[in-house]
Design a protein around this motif. Structure first.
Motif: not given
Length: 88
Positions: A1-20
């Motif tokens: 499973m992904l931990n919180k830090d890995e998941k947030s890093a991936i989300i910030t890298q591929f997100a279209k906007s701040a809340n995506d």
């Protein structure tokens, strides 16, 4: 499973906007990371058929997201395809 830090890093890298957190690009990247982790697990434990089924379900879900993204936004599809190799 992904931990919180890995998941947030991936989300910030591929997100279209701040809340995506739910766009196709983000979901494809998260699924790719989980697929890679599960593939490593299955190399160590080849008889784990329950995890193998989960892996196949994730592969199907990622394929559907990629197909959808290819139809709707080909530019995003090509960039996510190239950048998925980096996440992997």
């Amino acid at each position: 499973m992904l931990n919180k830090d890995e998941k947030s890093a991936i989300i910030t890298q591929f997100a279209k906007s701040a809340n995506d957190t739910g766009s196709s690009q983000v979901q494809i990247a998260l699924l790719s990371k989980r697929i890679n982790q599960l593939s490593e697990h299955l190399q160590k434990f080849p008889k784990d058929n329950h995890s193998r089924r989960g892996l196949l379900c994730m592969l199907g879900r990622r394929k559907a997201f990629l197909k959808y993204l290819e139809k709707t936004d080909f530019k995003s599809y090509s960039t996510i395809s190239q950048s998925m190799k980096e996440v992997v």
